[in-house]
Each structure stands twice: as structure tokens, then as C-alpha cells.
Scaffold this active site. Structure first.
Site, PDB file in Angstrom:
ATOM      1  N   CYS A   1       0.815  -1.220   0.000  1.00 52.23           N
ATOM      2  CA  CYS A   1       0.000   0.000   0.000  1.00 52.23           C
ATOM      3  C   CYS A   1       0.853   1.276   0.000  1.00 52.23           C
ATOM      4  CB  CYS A   1      -0.929   0.027   1.208  1.00 52.23           C
ATOM      5  SG  CYS A   1      -2.120  -1.318   1.221  1.00 52.23           S
TER       6      CYS A   1
ATOM      7  N   HIS B   1      -2.478   7.441   2.447  1.00 51.46           N
ATOM      8  CA  HIS B   1      -2.992   6.178   1.907  1.00 51.46           C
ATOM      9  C   HIS B   1      -4.433   6.016   2.397  1.00 51.46           C
ATOM     10  CE1 HIS B   1      -3.674   2.137   0.872  1.00 51.46           C
ATOM     11  NE2 HIS B   1      -3.604   1.674   2.103  1.00 51.46           N
TER      12      HIS B   1
ATOM     13  N   ASN C   1      -9.984   0.978  -0.519  1.00 57.11           N
ATOM     14  CA  ASN C   1      -8.526   0.866  -0.473  1.00 57.11           C
ATOM     15  C   ASN C   1      -8.045   0.213  -1.773  1.00 57.11           C
ATOM     16  OD1 ASN C   1      -5.854   0.205  -0.002  1.00 57.11           O
ATOM     17  ND2 ASN C   1      -6.205  -0.717   2.012  1.00 57.11           N
TER      18      ASN C   1
HETATM   19  C1  LIG Z   1     -10.755  -4.295   9.300  1.00 58.28           C
HETATM   20  C2  LIG Z   1     -11.359  -3.148  10.090  1.00 58.28           C
HETATM   21  C3  LIG Z   1     -12.298  -2.335   9.198  1.00 58.28           C
HETATM   22  C4  LIG Z   1     -12.194  -3.722  11.238  1.00 58.28           C
HETATM   23  O1  LIG Z   1     -12.753  -2.666  12.011  1.00 58.28           O
HETATM   24  P1  LIG Z   1     -12.644  -2.682  13.602  1.00 58.28           P
HETATM   25  O2  LIG Z   1     -13.373  -1.512  14.103  1.00 58.28           O
HETATM   26  O3  LIG Z   1     -11.177  -2.849  13.942  1.00 58.28           O
HETATM   27  O4  LIG Z   1     -13.485  -3.964  13.932  1.00 58.28           O
HETATM   28  P2  LIG Z   1     -13.029  -5.245  14.772  1.00 58.28           P
HETATM   29  O5  LIG Z   1     -12.080  -6.058  13.967  1.00 58.28           O
HETATM   30  O6  LIG Z   1     -12.602  -4.780  16.138  1.00 58.28           O
HETATM   31  O7  LIG Z   1     -14.396  -6.018  14.859  1.00 58.28           O
HETATM   32  C5  LIG Z   1     -15.488  -5.535  15.642  1.00 58.28           C
HETATM   33  C6  LIG Z   1     -16.671  -6.467  15.440  1.00 58.28           C
HETATM   34  O8  LIG Z   1     -17.239  -6.247  14.139  1.00 58.28           O
HETATM   35  C7  LIG Z   1     -17.336  -7.469  13.441  1.00 58.28           C
HETATM   36  N1  LIG Z   1     -17.155  -7.218  12.008  1.00 58.28           N
HETATM   37  C8  LIG Z   1     -16.006  -7.280  11.302  1.00 58.28           C
HETATM   38  N2  LIG Z   1     -16.260  -6.981  10.002  1.00 58.28           N
HETATM   39  C9  LIG Z   1     -17.579  -6.736   9.927  1.00 58.28           C
HETATM   40  C10 LIG Z   1     -18.422  -6.374   8.863  1.00 58.28           C
HETATM   41  N3  LIG Z   1     -17.960  -6.201   7.606  1.00 58.28           N
HETATM   42  N4  LIG Z   1     -19.716  -6.166   9.123  1.00 58.28           N
HETATM   43  C11 LIG Z   1     -20.230  -6.336  10.359  1.00 58.28           C
HETATM   44  N5  LIG Z   1     -19.467  -6.675  11.400  1.00 58.28           N
HETATM   45  C12 LIG Z   1     -18.160  -6.889  11.199  1.00 58.28           C
HETATM   46  C13 LIG Z   1     -16.240  -8.337  14.023  1.00 58.28           C
HETATM   47  O9  LIG Z   1     -16.530  -9.698  13.816  1.00 58.28           O
HETATM   48  C14 LIG Z   1     -16.297  -7.947  15.473  1.00 58.28           C
HETATM   49  O10 LIG Z   1     -17.344  -8.640  16.081  1.00 58.28           O
HETATM   50  P3  LIG Z   1     -17.162  -9.263  17.560  1.00 58.28           P
HETATM   51  O11 LIG Z   1     -16.918  -8.064  18.444  1.00 58.28           O
HETATM   52  O12 LIG Z   1     -18.452  -9.955  17.778  1.00 58.28           O
HETATM   53  O13 LIG Z   1     -15.981 -10.170  17.458  1.00 58.28           O
HETATM   54  C15 LIG Z   1     -10.238  -2.217  10.686  1.00 58.28           C
HETATM   55  O14 LIG Z   1      -9.570  -2.902  11.716  1.00 58.28           O
HETATM   56  C16 LIG Z   1      -9.262  -1.771   9.650  1.00 58.28           C
HETATM   57  O15 LIG Z   1      -9.581  -0.997   8.769  1.00 58.28           O
HETATM   58  N6  LIG Z   1      -7.985  -2.191   9.797  1.00 58.28           N
HETATM   59  C17 LIG Z   1      -6.938  -1.810   8.860  1.00 58.28           C
HETATM   60  C18 LIG Z   1      -6.935  -2.775   7.718  1.00 58.28           C
HETATM   61  C19 LIG Z   1      -6.017  -2.340   6.613  1.00 58.28           C
HETATM   62  O16 LIG Z   1      -5.670  -1.206   6.464  1.00 58.28           O
HETATM   63  N7  LIG Z   1      -5.648  -3.287   5.772  1.00 58.28           N
HETATM   64  C20 LIG Z   1      -4.856  -2.964   4.622  1.00 58.28           C
HETATM   65  C21 LIG Z   1      -3.550  -3.614   4.678  1.00 58.28           C
HETATM   66  S1  LIG Z   1      -3.590  -5.216   4.036  1.00 58.28           S
END
Ligand SMILES: CC(C)(COP(=O)(O)OP(=O)(O)OC[C@H]1O[C@@H](n2cnc3c(N)ncnc32)[C@H](O)[C@@H]1OP(=O)(O)O)[C@@H](O)C(=O)NCCC(=O)NCCS
Length: 339
Positions: A115, A266, A296
Site C-alpha cells: 500500500c 494512503h 482501499n
Molecule cells: C478491518 C477493520 C475495518 C475492522 O474494524 P474494527 O473496528 O477494527 O473492527 P473489529 O475487527 O474490532 O471487529 C469488531 C466487530 O465487528 C465485526 N465485524 C467485522 N467486520 C464486519 C463487517 N464487515 N460487518 C459487520 N461486522 C463486522 C467483528 O466480527 C467484530 O465482532 P465481535 O466483536 O463480535 O468479534 C479495521 O480494523 C481496519 O480498517 N484495519 C486496517 C486494515 C487495513 O488497512 N488493511 C490494509 C492492509 S492489508
């Protein structure tokens, strides 16, 4: 010592027509528009056609940058392409794009910093131009991420889309390396870093991945090379990595965040971007964004954002612009330009 100034004289972007909305994703996994938008800031992302290639997307973005710069492709000395989703393992994407755009004189190679790829490639290209080795460089990033997305994994499939962006770097007059900041235009400073102890936070395995690595994956993941990530770990590391990197440049150049006209980050998650802006002291109004409509697009995201903001007239001549990115690796970087 004198170094040539390095200006961005043209930008371009290409986005495929097909749209994946949050409503579309609701039909594939257990999710909803409210969750996706509030947790990521993303409403839509683009999907390349089944017959389309990453090369075609990159070439289209490059062509638009060439037109915006008003140059002939034969003037290009160097092409650096950033991608981890190139159509072939080799030849490099840069050479594939070279063939499409007719940049017959250029040396062409790829850079992979995931990225952060466009940022790393831009810094790399700027070194060749600063020294006077080359006058004109095309930096292009193109990604076909939807081909590496697991559409049964709600943690990741909501984030990624396809697209391409490009910029033309051009040498200007030599400037003394120790000249005051006010005398410098174009590329001013950069900060790059990586932490290879955290390679397992996000990755895409190849079929030839080490056996020990493949053992950590499910049987399905071993067959299809999906983007695998620890979202929460990435989230925290991205905020800290980009914040610290931007601050290192501000400190070294003795400038305050108020002097930065625009931050071009980014586009991974709006909450990450807002947290970085808050910590470095740049309010969201001065942050360039396009993730609501494109999600993204990995390496392409910064290039697409830059092109969009320039075409909207939101980045003006003389503006100090800070670029910052974060990626698997873990890898991070920032670069400061006066446009
Ligand atoms: C992936 C991302 C969006 C998840 O958001 P978050 O706020 O961290 O959410 P969490 O992972 O803490 O999950 C919170 C809850 O939502 C749920 N959840 C995850 N994705 C979901 C979706 N698409 N829809 C509904 N619920 C979802 C999870 O299962 C979790 O449930 P639980 O509490 O019962 O276990 C976030 O962490 C993110 O953007 N990370 C950076 C990723 C990135 O930049 N990747 C690129 C490099 S490869």
C-alpha cells in the site's frame, strides 16, 4: 552540493466502471452499510472487468498523466510501477505499461511496498531525477485487488477495490541542498521505514510460499491466494507509523502542521486517516480523500487521491503537500513536496 528540483508536472488516474456497493456486499457476507460506512468511511469500490488487465488500467492512468503534463511519451527516461497484483510475475508491470504507452526510451522496473508502493516509487524516482541522471520519470501504481479478495471474509472484503494512478516527475533547476525551505520547490524531504519482524500482520501467499507459512493457513486459503490481515493490528500500527513518520519530517524541516496545505494519505480507513490528522495537527478539511467512492486500492490509492485533488483544484501551485502511507511489511513512509 546542488540537486535538481523534482516537480510533479502531471497526474492521471483510471478507475474501472463496475461498482461494488455496500448493498452488494450485504448479499455476500453478514454485514450492512451502516457498519461498513461508520467503521471504514467506505461506500463503494470499483471492480475491473473479467477480461481487463492491471496493465491496461496502469497504462490508462499513465496516458492521462502524460496528457496532463503535456509531454511526449518518448521524453520519459524512467518508469517505476508499484503493484503487488501485476498480471505476470515477470516481466515487470513497468515494462508491460511501457509497451502500451510507447515510452520507447525508458528504463522500466517495479517496486513492491504494497500500500506504500506509490510513495516508495515516487521517492525512488525522485532520487534519479534529483541527481540529474534522468530528466523525466513516470511513476505509476495499478492494482487489481478484487482478484485477491476473499468474498466470504467480512473482515476484509469490505475494504478493497481496483484502480490505477500515475504522476510525471520532471527535473528543474539545480538548488543547493542546504538552501532554505522557502527556496525549494518540488520534492523536499522523505522518511521511509519497515519492521520486518511483523511480516505476518498482513500478507498474500504465493503458491510457492514456504511450507511453514502455508501450514498457518486454512486449506481454502492455501489453494487461493487471498489477502490475509490482522485488521486490528494493522489499524493501530498504521496510525502510529504514519503519525511518527510525518512528525519526523515536520521536525527535521522545522515546520508546523499549520504550514501543510494538504495531507495526502494512503486510503485504508477513514478512522485511521482522521486519527493521523488529529495527532499531527492537520484537520480533516485539509486531508485529501477518495476512499468513500473507491475504498482501499493499495499502491494506487495515493496516486488516485492526488489526481482527484489536483483536478478539483484543491492542491495549488506553491502548496506544501505531505504524503504518507502505511503497508504490510510492516512498511511506512512520508514525503514532503512544494507543488
Ligand atoms: C478491518 C477493520 C475495518 C475492522 O474494524 P474494527 O473496528 O477494527 O473492527 P473489529 O475487527 O474490532 O471487529 C469488531 C466487530 O465487528 C465485526 N465485524 C467485522 N467486520 C464486519 C463487517 N464487515 N460487518 C459487520 N461486522 C463486522 C467483528 O466480527 C467484530 O465482532 P465481535 O466483536 O463480535 O468479534 C479495521 O480494523 C481496519 O480498517 N484495519 C486496517 C486494515 C487495513 O488497512 N488493511 C490494509 C492492509 S492489508
Amino acid at each position: 552540493m546542488s540537486l535538481h528540483s523534482v516537480s510533479i508536472i502531471g497526474t492521471g488516474a483510471y478507475l474501472p466502471d463496475a461498482v461494488i456497493t455496500n448493498a452488494d456486499l450485504e448479499k455476500m457476507v453478514d454485514t450492512n452499510d451502516e457498519w461498513i460506512f461508520s467503521r471504514t468511511g467506505i461506500r463503494e469500490r470499483r471492480k475491473m472487468g473479467d477480461e481487463q488487465t492491471v496493465t491496461e488500467m496502469g497504462a490508462a492512468a499513465a496516458q492521462r498523466a502524460i496528457e496532463a503534463a503535456g509531454i511526449d511519451p518518448a521524453e520519459i527516461d524512467l518508469i517505476i510501477a508499484a503493484s503487488f497484483t501485476a498480471d505476470l510475475a515477470f516481466p515487470p508491470l513497468a515494462a508491460m505499461i511501457q509497451r502500451e504507452i510507447g515510452a520507447t526510451r525508458a528504463a522500466a522496473f517495479d517496486t513492491n511496498a504494497v500500500c506504500a508502493g506509490f510513495l516508495f516509487a515516487m521517492v525512488q524516482g525522485a532520487q534519479f531525477v534529483q541527481t540529474g541522471a534522468y530528466k523525466t520519470a513516470l511513476i505509476v501504481a495499478a492494482e487489481g485487488l478484487t482478484r485477491f479478495v476473499d468474498y466470504t471474509d467480512r473482515n476484509s472484503c469490505i475494504l478493497f477495490g481496483d484502480g490505477a494512478g500515475a504522476a510525471i516527475l520532471r527535473a528543474g533547476e539545480p538548488v543547493a541542498a542546504d538552501a532554505p525551505l522557502s527556496d525549494k520547490t518540488g520534492f523536499i524531504d522523505f522518511d521511509l521505514g519497515s519492521d520486518g519482524t511483523r511480516v505476518n500482520v498482513a500478507f498474500v501467499p504465493r503458491a510457492n510460499a514456504p511450507a511453514a507459512w502455508l501450514k498457518t493457513l486454512s486449506e481454502r486459503e492455501q489453494i487461493t491466494p487471498y489477502i490475509w490481515q490482522d485488521g486490528r493490528a494493522m489499524f493501530k500500527a498504521a496510525i502510529n507509523g504514519m503519525t511518527d513518520s510525518v512528525k519526523r519530517i515536520l521536525d527535521r524541516q522545522h515546520i508546523s502542521a499549520e504550514e501543510i496545505a494538504t495531507l495526502v494519505p494512503h486510503q485504508a480507513n477513514l478512522r485511521i486517516i482522521e486519527a493521523v490528522g488529529e495527532r499531527v495537527g492537520i484537520p480533516t478539511e485539509r486531508v485529501a480523500l477518495c476512499l468513500e467512492e473507491y475504498g482501499n486500492t493499495s499502491a494506487a490509492s495515493m496516486a488516485i487521491t492526488l489526481d482527484k485533488w489536483k483536478r478539483l483544484g484543491r492542491i495549488g501551485q506553491g502548496d506544501l503537500v505531505m504524503f504518507t502511507a502505511f503497508a504490510g511489511g510492516l512498511t511506512w513512509g512520508s514525503a514532503l513536496f512544494r507543488m
